[in-house]
Design a protein around this motif. Structure first.
Motif, mmCIF file in Angstrom:
data_model
loop_
_atom_site.group_PDB
_atom_site.id
_atom_site.type_symbol
_atom_site.label_atom_id
_atom_site.label_comp_id
_atom_site.label_asym_id
_atom_site.label_seq_id
_atom_site.Cartn_x
_atom_site.Cartn_y
_atom_site.Cartn_z
ATOM 1 N N ARG A 189 -3.449 3.912 -1.055
ATOM 2 C CA ARG A 189 -3.975 3.397 -2.112
ATOM 3 C C ARG A 189 -3.348 1.910 -2.642
ATOM 4 O O ARG A 189 -1.918 1.822 -2.585
ATOM 5 C CB ARG A 189 -3.559 4.151 -3.353
ATOM 6 C CG ARG A 189 -4.574 3.896 -4.735
ATOM 7 C CD ARG A 189 -4.103 4.816 -5.902
ATOM 8 N NE ARG A 189 -4.773 6.233 -5.436
ATOM 9 C CZ ARG A 189 -6.018 6.471 -5.613
ATOM 10 N NH1 ARG A 189 -6.870 5.618 -6.135
ATOM 11 N NH2 ARG A 189 -6.189 7.676 -5.269
ATOM 12 N N ILE A 190 -3.669 1.095 -2.771
ATOM 13 C CA ILE A 190 -3.186 -0.440 -3.148
ATOM 14 C C ILE A 190 -2.399 -0.412 -4.280
ATOM 15 O O ILE A 190 -2.842 0.073 -5.346
ATOM 16 C CB ILE A 190 -4.182 -1.397 -2.975
ATOM 17 C CG1 ILE A 190 -4.984 -1.668 -1.809
ATOM 18 C CG2 ILE A 190 -3.559 -2.928 -3.390
ATOM 19 C CD1 ILE A 190 -6.202 -2.681 -1.901
ATOM 20 N N ALA A 226 -8.237 3.939 9.257
ATOM 21 C CA ALA A 226 -7.572 5.115 9.044
ATOM 22 C C ALA A 226 -6.470 5.418 10.098
ATOM 23 O O ALA A 226 -5.377 5.657 9.692
ATOM 24 C CB ALA A 226 -8.524 6.374 8.750
ATOM 25 N N ALA A 227 -6.841 5.292 11.340
ATOM 26 C CA ALA A 227 -6.098 5.591 12.368
ATOM 27 C C ALA A 227 -4.853 4.541 12.379
ATOM 28 O O ALA A 227 -3.736 4.880 12.565
ATOM 29 C CB ALA A 227 -6.758 5.377 13.708
ATOM 30 N N ARG A 228 -5.180 3.285 12.085
ATOM 31 C CA ARG A 228 -4.108 2.397 11.995
ATOM 32 C C ARG A 228 -2.912 2.673 10.895
ATOM 33 O O ARG A 228 -1.704 2.369 11.046
ATOM 34 C CB ARG A 228 -4.844 0.999 11.893
ATOM 35 C CG ARG A 228 -5.305 0.330 13.008
ATOM 36 C CD ARG A 228 -6.003 -1.189 12.949
ATOM 37 N NE ARG A 228 -6.832 -1.473 13.911
ATOM 38 C CZ ARG A 228 -6.339 -2.377 14.857
ATOM 39 N NH1 ARG A 228 -5.129 -2.451 14.684
ATOM 40 N NH2 ARG A 228 -7.238 -2.608 15.858
ATOM 41 N N MET A 229 -3.696 2.896 9.760
ATOM 42 C CA MET A 229 -2.899 3.297 8.779
ATOM 43 C C MET A 229 -1.724 4.503 8.882
ATOM 44 O O MET A 229 -0.672 4.580 8.493
ATOM 45 C CB MET A 229 -3.502 3.698 7.437
ATOM 46 C CG MET A 229 -4.543 2.335 6.849
ATOM 47 S SD MET A 229 -3.486 1.060 6.050
ATOM 48 C CE MET A 229 -2.918 1.796 4.567
ATOM 49 N N ALA A 278 -5.350 -3.202 -7.566
ATOM 50 C CA ALA A 278 -4.318 -2.130 -7.852
ATOM 51 C C ALA A 278 -4.990 -0.861 -8.177
ATOM 52 O O ALA A 278 -6.051 -0.613 -8.899
ATOM 53 C CB ALA A 278 -3.514 -2.569 -8.893
ATOM 54 N N GLY A 279 -4.662 0.088 -7.287
ATOM 55 C CA GLY A 279 -5.265 1.523 -7.436
ATOM 56 C C GLY A 279 -6.393 1.808 -6.500
ATOM 57 O O GLY A 279 -6.763 2.950 -6.393
ATOM 58 N N VAL A 313 0.971 -1.381 0.129
ATOM 59 C CA VAL A 313 0.087 -0.102 -0.073
ATOM 60 C C VAL A 313 0.822 1.082 -0.094
ATOM 61 O O VAL A 313 1.893 1.316 0.678
ATOM 62 C CB VAL A 313 -0.848 0.110 1.201
ATOM 63 C CG1 VAL A 313 -2.007 1.361 1.334
ATOM 64 C CG2 VAL A 313 -1.742 -1.170 1.226
ATOM 65 N N GLY A 314 0.533 2.199 -0.969
ATOM 66 C CA GLY A 314 1.277 3.471 -0.990
ATOM 67 C C GLY A 314 0.819 4.242 0.334
ATOM 68 O O GLY A 314 -0.025 4.030 1.192
#
Length: 214
Positions: free
Chosen positions: A172-173, A209-212, A192-193, A167-168
């Motif tokens: 985004r994957i 979102a918090a984990r990311m 992808a994307g 994941v970027g």
């Protein structure tokens, strides 16, 4: 006049010898067939594991070019005046091990005391090739280790039984493996994307979102 020229040749050869001994880069002066004729300096002895007496009169033991490189062709090109720089080749050391080198070749119209003959009473210089050999074995080994590591990672990623994705920073994957695609009922390239949040249940978006972010 001939005596003066002879003294100049001796003087020049002496200066060239001092320079070659001082250079940290392996140097060999070869003929167009790759046979060492002169100038096997201490750095070359260390690199190839062969003394000057063992190397002179013999071809440098090339194992392979590693990338469709024809060393004989490089020598022919250098003999016509072309300078060859940064070609990677693999050579055999005296103990049987191999060493990777970056090779640079340059033509030398004449070197004092090397390949000098006569033709109708005049001196004739035989063209020689000056080769510089830089040891890049450690770099090549590091590249091989990195390549092996990447191949192992790719195998684990693609064949793993856990769903995984690269994941970027924008969440985004970039790439998903086959198992993750199976979870979402699609093909890997379809993910992808896709934004990670778009794969989450609405109730879980904030937590994901918090984990990311962390």
């Amino acid at each position: 006049m001939e005596k003066t020229d002879h003294l100049r040749h001796i003087s020049l050869r002496g200066r060239v010898g001092v320079l070659l001994r001082a250079l940290p880069t392996a140097v060999a002066v070869m003929d167009c067939c790759g046979v060492v004729r002169y100038g096997w300096n201490p750095a070359a002895e260390r690199l190839f594991g062969r003394t000057a007496s063992e190397a002179i009169g013999k071809a440098i033991p090339l194992l392979d070019g590693g990338c469709d490189v024809d060393f004989a062709d490089l020598l022919r090109r250098a003999a016509t005046g072309e300078a060859i720089s940064g070609t990677e080749l693999r050579y055999e050391r005296r103990d049987g091990s191999s060493v990777y080198v970056s090779v640079s070749l340059a033509p030398a119209a004449s070197i004092a005391g090397v390949g000098v003959g006569t033709r109708t009473g005049a001196h004739r210089a035989v063209r020689t090739i000056v080769g510089l050999f830089e040891d890049i074995t450690r770099r090549k080994q590091a590249e091989d280790l990195l390549r092996d590591s990447e191949e192992r990672f790719r195998s684990v990623f693609e064949e793993g039984q856990l769903g995984m994705a690269i994941v970027g920073l924008d969440t985004r994957i970039v790439q998903a493996n086959r198992r993750m695609a199976q979870v979402f009922g699609c093909e890997p390239d379809e993910l992808a994307g896709v934004m990670v949040k778009d794969l989450c249940h609405p109730d879980d978006v904030r937590d994901v979102a918090a984990r990311m972010e962390r």
